[in-house]
Design a protein around this motif. Sequence first.
Motif, PDB file in Angstrom:
ATOM      1  N   ALA A  38       9.356 131.336  11.351  1.00  0.00           N
ATOM      2  CA  ALA A  38      10.704 131.900  11.370  1.00  0.00           C
ATOM      3  C   ALA A  38      10.836 132.880  10.216  1.00  0.00           C
ATOM      4  O   ALA A  38      10.454 132.586   9.094  1.00  0.00           O
ATOM      5  N   MET A  39      11.338 134.065  10.525  1.00  0.00           N
ATOM      6  CA  MET A  39      11.439 135.125   9.524  1.00  0.00           C
ATOM      7  C   MET A  39      12.897 135.489   9.306  1.00  0.00           C
ATOM      8  O   MET A  39      13.641 135.658  10.265  1.00  0.00           O
ATOM      9  N   GLU A  40      13.275 135.629   8.055  1.00  0.00           N
ATOM     10  CA  GLU A  40      14.627 136.047   7.720  1.00  0.00           C
ATOM     11  C   GLU A  40      14.721 137.556   7.544  1.00  0.00           C
ATOM     12  O   GLU A  40      15.805 138.092   7.407  1.00  0.00           O
ATOM     13  N   SER A  41      13.576 138.233   7.531  1.00  0.00           N
ATOM     14  CA  SER A  41      13.549 139.690   7.404  1.00  0.00           C
ATOM     15  C   SER A  41      12.417 140.241   8.260  1.00  0.00           C
ATOM     16  O   SER A  41      11.404 139.575   8.441  1.00  0.00           O
ATOM     17  N   LEU A  42      12.620 141.440   8.801  1.00  0.00           N
ATOM     18  CA  LEU A  42      11.572 142.165   9.513  1.00  0.00           C
ATOM     19  C   LEU A  42      11.404 143.515   8.825  1.00  0.00           C
ATOM     20  O   LEU A  42      12.386 144.134   8.420  1.00  0.00           O
ATOM     21  N   SER A  43      10.172 143.974   8.736  1.00  0.00           N
ATOM     22  CA  SER A  43       9.901 145.214   8.002  1.00  0.00           C
ATOM     23  C   SER A  43      10.199 146.471   8.810  1.00  0.00           C
ATOM     24  O   SER A  43      10.246 147.559   8.246  1.00  0.00           O
ATOM     25  N   GLN A  44      10.421 146.346  10.114  1.00  0.00           N
ATOM     26  CA  GLN A  44      10.664 147.518  10.963  1.00  0.00           C
ATOM     27  C   GLN A  44      12.042 147.468  11.590  1.00  0.00           C
ATOM     28  O   GLN A  44      12.531 146.398  11.936  1.00  0.00           O
ATOM     29  N   LEU A  70      27.401 145.180  25.290  1.00  0.00           N
ATOM     30  CA  LEU A  70      26.269 145.958  25.779  1.00  0.00           C
ATOM     31  C   LEU A  70      26.775 147.353  26.100  1.00  0.00           C
ATOM     32  O   LEU A  70      27.955 147.550  26.354  1.00  0.00           O
ATOM     33  N   GLY A  71      25.878 148.331  26.098  1.00  0.00           N
ATOM     34  CA  GLY A  71      26.286 149.701  26.416  1.00  0.00           C
ATOM     35  C   GLY A  71      25.097 150.535  26.826  1.00  0.00           C
ATOM     36  O   GLY A  71      23.986 150.039  26.979  1.00  0.00           O
ATOM     37  N   SER A  72      25.329 151.824  26.991  1.00  0.00           N
ATOM     38  CA  SER A  72      24.243 152.726  27.391  1.00  0.00           C
ATOM     39  C   SER A  72      23.444 153.213  26.187  1.00  0.00           C
ATOM     40  O   SER A  72      22.273 153.528  26.291  1.00  0.00           O
ATOM     41  N   GLU A  73      24.085 153.242  25.021  1.00  0.00           N
ATOM     42  CA  GLU A  73      23.417 153.652  23.784  1.00  0.00           C
ATOM     43  C   GLU A  73      23.027 152.391  23.009  1.00  0.00           C
ATOM     44  O   GLU A  73      23.767 151.405  22.998  1.00  0.00           O
ATOM     45  N   ALA A  74      21.869 152.421  22.333  1.00  0.00           N
ATOM     46  CA  ALA A  74      21.377 151.249  21.598  1.00  0.00           C
ATOM     47  C   ALA A  74      21.632 151.373  20.102  1.00  0.00           C
ATOM     48  O   ALA A  74      21.370 152.411  19.500  1.00  0.00           O
ATOM     49  N   ALA A  75      22.138 150.296  19.518  1.00  0.00           N
ATOM     50  CA  ALA A  75      22.267 150.217  18.057  1.00  0.00           C
ATOM     51  C   ALA A  75      20.890 149.913  17.482  1.00  0.00           C
ATOM     52  O   ALA A  75      20.104 149.182  18.085  1.00  0.00           O
ATOM     53  N   THR A  76      20.588 150.471  16.331  1.00  0.00           N
ATOM     54  CA  THR A  76      19.338 150.195  15.635  1.00  0.00           C
ATOM     55  C   THR A  76      19.625 149.214  14.505  1.00  0.00           C
ATOM     56  O   THR A  76      20.541 149.437  13.719  1.00  0.00           O
ATOM     57  N   PHE A  77      18.831 148.137  14.452  1.00  0.00           N
ATOM     58  CA  PHE A  77      19.058 147.060  13.497  1.00  0.00           C
ATOM     59  C   PHE A  77      17.908 146.933  12.514  1.00  0.00           C
ATOM     60  O   PHE A  77      16.785 147.341  12.790  1.00  0.00           O
ATOM     61  N   GLU A  78      18.222 146.275  11.405  1.00  0.00           N
ATOM     62  CA  GLU A  78      17.228 145.764  10.472  1.00  0.00           C
ATOM     63  C   GLU A  78      17.609 144.314  10.219  1.00  0.00           C
ATOM     64  O   GLU A  78      18.799 143.993  10.127  1.00  0.00           O
ATOM     65  N   LEU A  79      16.616 143.444  10.135  1.00  0.00           N
ATOM     66  CA  LEU A  79      16.868 142.056   9.776  1.00  0.00           C
ATOM     67  C   LEU A  79      16.558 141.912   8.299  1.00  0.00           C
ATOM     68  O   LEU A  79      15.411 142.048   7.878  1.00  0.00           O
ATOM     69  N   VAL A 122      20.530 134.455  10.761  1.00  0.00           N
ATOM     70  CA  VAL A 122      19.748 134.990  11.878  1.00  0.00           C
ATOM     71  C   VAL A 122      18.276 134.925  11.487  1.00  0.00           C
ATOM     72  O   VAL A 122      17.913 135.322  10.381  1.00  0.00           O
ATOM     73  N   THR A 123      17.449 134.418  12.384  1.00  0.00           N
ATOM     74  CA  THR A 123      16.007 134.383  12.138  1.00  0.00           C
ATOM     75  C   THR A 123      15.285 134.995  13.323  1.00  0.00           C
ATOM     76  O   THR A 123      15.770 134.952  14.455  1.00  0.00           O
ATOM     77  N   ALA A 124      14.135 135.556  13.049  1.00  0.00           N
ATOM     78  CA  ALA A 124      13.269 136.105  14.087  1.00  0.00           C
ATOM     79  C   ALA A 124      12.003 135.260  14.121  1.00  0.00           C
ATOM     80  O   ALA A 124      11.599 134.681  13.109  1.00  0.00           O
ATOM     81  N   PHE A 125      11.392 135.181  15.281  1.00  0.00           N
ATOM     82  CA  PHE A 125      10.108 134.511  15.405  1.00  0.00           C
ATOM     83  C   PHE A 125       9.328 135.200  16.513  1.00  0.00           C
ATOM     84  O   PHE A 125       9.893 135.906  17.344  1.00  0.00           O
ATOM     85  N   GLU A 126       8.035 135.015  16.494  1.00  0.00           N
ATOM     86  CA  GLU A 126       7.180 135.629  17.500  1.00  0.00           C
ATOM     87  C   GLU A 126       6.769 134.567  18.505  1.00  0.00           C
ATOM     88  O   GLU A 126       6.354 133.471  18.129  1.00  0.00           O
ATOM     89  N   GLU A 127       6.925 134.903  19.782  1.00  0.00           N
ATOM     90  CA  GLU A 127       6.575 133.973  20.856  1.00  0.00           C
ATOM     91  C   GLU A 127       5.962 134.781  22.000  1.00  0.00           C
ATOM     92  O   GLU A 127       6.596 135.703  22.506  1.00  0.00           O
ATOM     93  N   GLY A 128       4.753 134.460  22.344  1.00  0.00           N
ATOM     94  CA  GLY A 128       4.093 135.163  23.445  1.00  0.00           C
ATOM     95  C   GLY A 128       3.914 136.642  23.177  1.00  0.00           C
ATOM     96  O   GLY A 128       4.000 137.442  24.106  1.00  0.00           O
ATOM     97  N   GLY A 129       3.695 137.024  21.935  1.00  0.00           N
ATOM     98  CA  GLY A 129       3.493 138.428  21.590  1.00  0.00           C
ATOM     99  C   GLY A 129       4.779 139.232  21.466  1.00  0.00           C
ATOM    100  O   GLY A 129       4.730 140.431  21.240  1.00  0.00           O
ATOM    101  N   LYS A 132      11.614 137.464  18.974  1.00  0.00           N
ATOM    102  CA  LYS A 132      12.878 136.962  19.500  1.00  0.00           C
ATOM    103  C   LYS A 132      13.764 136.552  18.339  1.00  0.00           C
ATOM    104  O   LYS A 132      13.289 136.367  17.226  1.00  0.00           O
ATOM    105  N   LEU A 133      15.053 136.414  18.619  1.00  0.00           N
ATOM    106  CA  LEU A 133      16.030 136.076  17.579  1.00  0.00           C
ATOM    107  C   LEU A 133      16.688 134.740  17.871  1.00  0.00           C
ATOM    108  O   LEU A 133      16.888 134.372  19.027  1.00  0.00           O
ATOM    109  N   LYS A 134      17.079 134.065  16.801  1.00  0.00           N
ATOM    110  CA  LYS A 134      17.976 132.920  16.868  1.00  0.00           C
ATOM    111  C   LYS A 134      19.145 133.257  15.957  1.00  0.00           C
ATOM    112  O   LYS A 134      18.969 133.572  14.787  1.00  0.00           O
ATOM    113  N   VAL A 135      20.334 133.212  16.502  1.00  0.00           N
ATOM    114  CA  VAL A 135      21.552 133.517  15.750  1.00  0.00           C
ATOM    115  C   VAL A 135      22.295 132.201  15.547  1.00  0.00           C
ATOM    116  O   VAL A 135      22.872 131.679  16.492  1.00  0.00           O
ATOM    117  N   GLY A 136      22.210 131.663  14.351  1.00  0.00           N
ATOM    118  CA  GLY A 136      22.831 130.362  14.102  1.00  0.00           C
ATOM    119  C   GLY A 136      22.244 129.280  14.981  1.00  0.00           C
ATOM    120  O   GLY A 136      22.945 128.359  15.372  1.00  0.00           O
TER     121      GLY A 136
END
Length: 167
Positions: A38-44, A70-79, A122-129, A132-136
């Motif tokens: 589980a990662m609390e930060s992502l570098s990208q 949701l919308g047609s334009e995507a927000a860009t995030f950093e964790l 919020v945490t990120a983890f890698e699953e099946g390549g 993914k995120l877990k929010v709370g």
Amino acid sequence: MFALPRSGLVLFGCLLFVASIAYSLPLSSPTFARRQLAMESLSQPFTIQINGKPVAPVDPKAANVVPAQLGSEAATFELKNGRLVSGDWILGRNLTEDRSMAPKQVSWFKEGTQSATRLHQVTAFEEGGEHKLKVGGGSLIAQDGDIFVDLFGGEEAIAALQLQFEE
């Protein structure tokens, strides 16, 4: 030679058995990924899509708290340190939400406001390549274009992170 009492041998055998099971757990296992990576930060930077539609950016002139959609334009995030940051805004779940078992509203919170300090981790983890995120502790889902967190995994939404690579 060191001699263990009979109960000590049994305990030692049990510990060896548990250690061998834990050691054999594959790295791609969802259990291993969630607990160990589980990662609390992502570098990208990344975008988030739910069922193929992107999480829309918030209007910069909006109020301090705005429901996410949701919308047609995507927000860009950093964790960063357990927070989903997009410009001057944070996407998350409020710690003071209702305690029912219903899906929980995800909102945009203006950085620097009091409400932005009371958000679930919020945490990120890698699953099946894939990342993914877990929010709370729950997964992102969409209902009628609004974004929620499903705490029980009962919804069939597919939330995917699209990492942004610099060219």
